[in-house]
Design a protein around this motif. Sequence first.
Motif, PDB file in Angstrom:
ATOM      1  N   GLU A 227      10.149  41.913 -63.062  1.00 12.88           N
ATOM      2  CA  GLU A 227       9.653  43.026 -63.736  1.00 12.88           C
ATOM      3  C   GLU A 227       8.773  42.657 -65.187  1.00 12.88           C
ATOM      4  O   GLU A 227       7.599  42.694 -65.820  1.00 12.88           O
ATOM      5  N   LEU A 228       9.212  42.209 -66.361  1.00 11.98           N
ATOM      6  CA  LEU A 228       8.876  41.783 -67.654  1.00 11.98           C
ATOM      7  C   LEU A 228       7.851  40.768 -67.572  1.00 11.98           C
ATOM      8  O   LEU A 228       6.816  40.630 -68.248  1.00 11.98           O
ATOM      9  N   VAL A 229       8.445  39.750 -66.479  1.00 13.31           N
ATOM     10  CA  VAL A 229       6.871  38.987 -66.645  1.00 13.31           C
ATOM     11  C   VAL A 229       5.787  39.640 -65.975  1.00 13.31           C
ATOM     12  O   VAL A 229       5.057  39.002 -67.005  1.00 13.31           O
ATOM     13  N   ALA A 230       6.200  40.570 -65.514  1.00 11.43           N
ATOM     14  CA  ALA A 230       5.021  40.887 -64.140  1.00 11.43           C
ATOM     15  C   ALA A 230       3.575  41.664 -65.836  1.00 11.43           C
ATOM     16  O   ALA A 230       2.973  41.630 -66.068  1.00 11.43           O
ATOM     17  N   ARG A 231       5.038  42.775 -66.259  1.00  7.57           N
ATOM     18  CA  ARG A 231       4.266  44.050 -66.960  1.00  7.57           C
ATOM     19  C   ARG A 231       4.127  43.097 -68.354  1.00  7.57           C
ATOM     20  O   ARG A 231       2.626  43.270 -69.458  1.00  7.57           O
ATOM     21  N   HIS A 232       4.468  42.041 -68.769  1.00  6.85           N
ATOM     22  CA  HIS A 232       3.537  41.454 -70.721  1.00  6.85           C
ATOM     23  C   HIS A 232       3.134  40.630 -70.438  1.00  6.85           C
ATOM     24  O   HIS A 232       2.931  40.205 -71.371  1.00  6.85           O
ATOM     25  N   ARG A 233       3.115  39.673 -69.239  1.00 11.51           N
ATOM     26  CA  ARG A 233       2.157  38.620 -68.745  1.00 11.51           C
ATOM     27  C   ARG A 233       2.324  37.557 -69.488  1.00 11.51           C
ATOM     28  O   ARG A 233       1.970  36.766 -70.339  1.00 11.51           O
ATOM     29  N   VAL A 234       4.193  37.631 -69.376  1.00  9.66           N
ATOM     30  CA  VAL A 234       4.855  36.357 -69.953  1.00  9.66           C
ATOM     31  C   VAL A 234       4.534  34.813 -69.764  1.00  9.66           C
ATOM     32  O   VAL A 234       3.816  35.298 -68.413  1.00  9.66           O
ATOM     33  N   THR A 235       3.841  34.676 -70.428  1.00 13.95           N
ATOM     34  CA  THR A 235       3.224  32.846 -70.384  1.00 13.95           C
ATOM     35  C   THR A 235       4.101  31.842 -70.513  1.00 13.95           C
ATOM     36  O   THR A 235       4.279  30.536 -70.106  1.00 13.95           O
TER      37      THR A 235
END
Length: 499
Positions: A227-235
């Motif tokens: 969820e965090l990867v998707a929400r913050h567009r984690v690179t």
Amino acid sequence: MDISQSPGFYAIAEADPDRPAVIDADGCTTSYGELLARVNQVSHGLRARGLGEGDVVAGVLPNGLDAVVMLMATGQIGLYHVPVNWHLTEPEIAYILGDSEARVVVAGEAYARAVPGAEVGVEGLAAGQPTGAPAERTSGAVMWYTSGTTGFPKGVQRALPGAPPESVVPLYTWFLGEVCDLRPGDGVHLVTSPMYHSAPCAHTQFALHLGHTVVITPKFEPVGILELVARHRVTNAMMVPTMFHRMLQLPDEVKAAYDVSSLRQVIHTGAACPIAVKQGIMDWWGPVLYEYYGSTESAIAFAVKPRDWLARPGTVGRPAPTFEAKILDEAGMELPAGEPGMIYIKSSLGTFEYRKDPVKTASSMRGEWYTPGDIGFLDKDGFLFLCDRRTDLIVSGGVNIYPAEIEAAFLEHPAVADVVVIGVPDAEWGHNVVALVQPVEGVTPGPELTAGLMAHCVPRLARFKHPKVVEYRDELPRTPTGKLSRGKVREQYLASAGG
């Protein structure tokens, strides 16, 4: 050597104060300018306590803004920063604080009771202090504590550079770029593991030096990470194989619900990753898994990028820039490609020493070459394949656990005549801790004794060190000199268990 001229956190914060720096577990965002102001205040506060270059500050801090502030504050005024595992017991924490001679200790509110005399958070250090940069800035260093075969942790101490951060940071950001393809810019780094571990701590620090935004989660939870990867567009992120295993176990519909296409580099280390697990993640996320192998002492000694790994599944890579490697037999003779032996490495970036333990430092070296104590071989192209971790080390969930420490605690119990602790392979954790106990004569083994032994461990050992299995033996094999035959015990156990 084309060193990237990344100016580092302090200069980025001055030039671009509104850039997002840290997003904490509550979703609160701290800008680079706000973070630098607090970092400067704490730097002034530490100097006001009388600390000078080479002194030690310890932090018993949860993942969060205070942990980041302490890391960056000590990093510009020449202090050694010791991040302390908050899962440790009071005596274990006290040992590290005493051995490091920490002059100031900052603890999170939840842990302050276990650390008498500690500052609770950074507020007290920052109060009333100026937000401008301190005078005569000079680089500090992180001194992580790592256990040895004695079971007692030792600080891995490196010489301070004696130069301001801006003159040191470019070398390390260049190194990360070469190893992990991490570049300065608008990246987003996700912290998934406790920052008292060396790799998560270092990646947090250098994400800020690269100008990235750091998203911090207090603990790993598979769906929460997605969820965090998707929400913050984690690179980019730092993970351990156990995390991959857990995420792959999610139902297909859950995995499909989160967009992970922003990921460019997911770096893993800390334990051997099963080939099928690593392949499964790359089938899902694409070729984004970067792996490196090293230790707290050596830092990143070997590294492999996704496409090289796909061409040679199972390798942990070739020597990283500035590193050399060789494989030696027991007599110290160099072995040819394909022959397993002890791994030795050296780097032009400098060496380390175990704090206040020259004997231990010398025992890990052969001249200028250091050994992590692991067995492996190099193929004809110089790629390293690990055969086994060091004989007595247990790696569970990416965390190093040393049997001698657990055995020492068990031997304090009056019902224990002898004990051996081994790591048993586990698909999820890498290894589980198993204790094989020889009771004293007249003591009946069984559930009641096991319960007593586990209760005995509670005040002596952190929970993650507790054995998951306790079994009993009439006798444990030792050599004529009294040395425990750990390898023989492990072989017998696995054979009897069908493993």
